[in-house]
Design a protein around this motif. Structure first.
Motif, PDB file in Angstrom:
ATOM      1  N   LEU A  94       0.833  -1.213   0.000  1.00 25.09           N
ATOM      2  CA  LEU A  94       0.000   0.000   0.000  1.00 25.09           C
ATOM      3  C   LEU A  94       0.868   1.264   0.000  1.00 25.09           C
ATOM      4  O   LEU A  94       0.596   2.225  -0.724  1.00 25.09           O
ATOM      5  N   LEU A  95       1.915   1.234   0.814  1.00 29.09           N
ATOM      6  CA  LEU A  95       2.789   2.413   0.894  1.00 29.09           C
ATOM      7  C   LEU A  95       3.572   2.592  -0.403  1.00 29.09           C
ATOM      8  O   LEU A  95       3.827   3.717  -0.846  1.00 29.09           O
ATOM      9  N   THR A  96       3.938   1.477  -1.035  1.00 30.13           N
ATOM     10  CA  THR A  96       4.650   1.568  -2.313  1.00 30.13           C
ATOM     11  C   THR A  96       3.732   2.172  -3.377  1.00 30.13           C
ATOM     12  O   THR A  96       4.160   3.004  -4.191  1.00 30.13           O
ATOM     13  N   ALA A  97       2.450   1.776  -3.360  1.00 28.05           N
ATOM     14  CA  ALA A  97       1.482   2.380  -4.292  1.00 28.05           C
ATOM     15  C   ALA A  97       1.404   3.882  -4.044  1.00 28.05           C
ATOM     16  O   ALA A  97       1.440   4.693  -4.986  1.00 28.05           O
ATOM     17  N   ALA A  98       1.323   4.262  -2.783  1.00 29.43           N
ATOM     18  CA  ALA A  98       1.254   5.694  -2.450  1.00 29.43           C
ATOM     19  C   ALA A  98       2.502   6.417  -2.955  1.00 29.43           C
ATOM     20  O   ALA A  98       2.420   7.504  -3.535  1.00 29.43           O
ATOM     21  N   HIS A  99       3.638   5.782  -2.769  1.00 29.07           N
ATOM     22  CA  HIS A  99       4.922   6.423  -3.097  1.00 29.07           C
ATOM     23  C   HIS A  99       5.143   6.534  -4.614  1.00 29.07           C
ATOM     24  O   HIS A  99       6.070   7.207  -5.052  1.00 29.07           O
ATOM     25  N   HIS A 100       4.301   5.887  -5.392  1.00 26.47           N
ATOM     26  CA  HIS A 100       4.402   6.005  -6.844  1.00 26.47           C
ATOM     27  C   HIS A 100       3.402   7.002  -7.417  1.00 26.47           C
ATOM     28  O   HIS A 100       3.166   7.044  -8.625  1.00 26.47           O
ATOM     29  N   CYS A 115      -2.734  12.898  -3.904  1.00 28.04           N
ATOM     30  CA  CYS A 115      -2.599  11.879  -4.963  1.00 28.04           C
ATOM     31  C   CYS A 115      -2.044  10.576  -4.379  1.00 28.04           C
ATOM     32  O   CYS A 115      -2.486   9.476  -4.745  1.00 28.04           O
ATOM     33  N   ALA A 116      -1.083  10.699  -3.472  1.00 24.23           N
ATOM     34  CA  ALA A 116      -0.509   9.497  -2.839  1.00 24.23           C
ATOM     35  C   ALA A 116      -1.577   8.755  -2.040  1.00 24.23           C
ATOM     36  O   ALA A 116      -1.654   7.518  -2.067  1.00 24.23           O
ATOM     37  N   ILE A 117      -2.418   9.519  -1.366  1.00 27.91           N
ATOM     38  CA  ILE A 117      -3.471   8.890  -0.555  1.00 27.91           C
ATOM     39  C   ILE A 117      -4.442   8.139  -1.462  1.00 27.91           C
ATOM     40  O   ILE A 117      -4.866   7.019  -1.155  1.00 27.91           O
TER      41      ILE A 117
END
Ligand SMILES: Cc1cc2c(cc1C)N(C[C@H](O)[C@H](O)[C@H](O)COP(=O)(O)O)c1[nH]c(=O)[nH]c(=O)c1N2
Length: 229
Positions: free
Chosen positions: A50-56, A147-149
């Motif tokens: 989930l955090l990797t998705a946010a970080h992209h 956007c990250a959220i």
């Protein structure tokens, strides 16, 4: 010199029909979750995805202004819940009559029920004072964090993880509880946990608070207010 660095650019190969449908399925069925959280902890690998998705997510000037404070401690979450309760009472008093009653009947957070809280912050100093793309609108760094959220929220939908965004706080209370420095902006408190069911429609809609607007009323052509094509 070649026009493109082919090592750095992959070909846009297109999505299969099933992949396209999956993207829209996640978008259309994503929900804000307040009360359906299961108590079991989220495995580390799920949280990492989930955090990797946010970080992209996209970010202005690629500044990546976000941080994620992962809060599992029940004691800390109870303090966050108290901060919500104080702000929520103030919020209720801003509505009149029946609307106030209706507001009070809504459940607007799952801070202590969800096994994980994620406080998402924005650091406006992340890449110096002059940022490509933020020169004429300083809010662009906050928008990037949002956007990250949204990336995290959609990835969570696909993982069977419910996310509930809680914004009924005084920012100063969250900063005190979590030790967040003054110059950092608190963008969101997210409640996160597995869910086994979701509302089909936004909970606020189901409970009669507010309905989805017709898209055609929101789309203009060639200028504000022009509905003619
Ligand atoms: C910036 C921001 C802030 C909040 C929210 C969302 C966003 C984007 N939402 C969730 C909101 O009520 C919800 O998204 C809408 O009602 C639409 O429902 P679905 O998200 O489609 O389920 C939200 N919900 C809630 O119960 N308490 C809250 O404090 C907030 N705060």
């Amino acid at each position: 010199m070649r026009p493109f660095d082919e090592d750095a650019m992959s070909v846009a190969s297109g999505f299969s029909l099933a992949e396209r449908e999956a993207v829209y399925h996640a978008i259309m069925t994503r929900r804000d979750v307040r009360s359906q959280f299961l108590p079991e902890p989220l495995p580390d690998d799920v949280v990492e995805r989930l955090l990797t998705a946010a970080h992209h997510a996209p970010s202005v000037g690629f500044m990546q202004p976000w941080n994620f404070i992962l809060v599992k401690s029940p004691t800390v979450r109870a303090r966050i819940r108290d901060a919500f309760a104080k702000a929520n009472e103030e919020a209720a008093l801003m509505f009149e009559g029946e609307r106030r009653q209706a507001y009070r009947s809504l459940k607007l957070e799952g801070i202590t029920e969800a096994p994980l809280g994620i406080c998402v912050t924005c650091d406006p100093t992340r890449s110096g004072s002059v940022v490509l793309g933020r020169t004429h609108n300083p809010r662009m760094d906050s928008y990037s964090t949002v956007c990250a959220i949204q990336n995290l929220w959609l990835a969570a939908r696909a993982e069977g993880v419910g996310i509930g965004w809680v914004s009924i706080f005084h920012e100063a209370d969250l900063k005190t509880i979590l030790g967040i420095p003054e110059h950092i902006e608190v963008v969101a408190w997210l409640c996160a946990g597995f869910v086994d069911r979701l509302y089909d429609q936004p909970e606020l809609s189901v409970k009669g608070w507010r309905q989805r607007l017709p898209l055609e009323e929101l789309v203009f052509h060639d200028g504000w207010g022009r509905s003619e094509r």
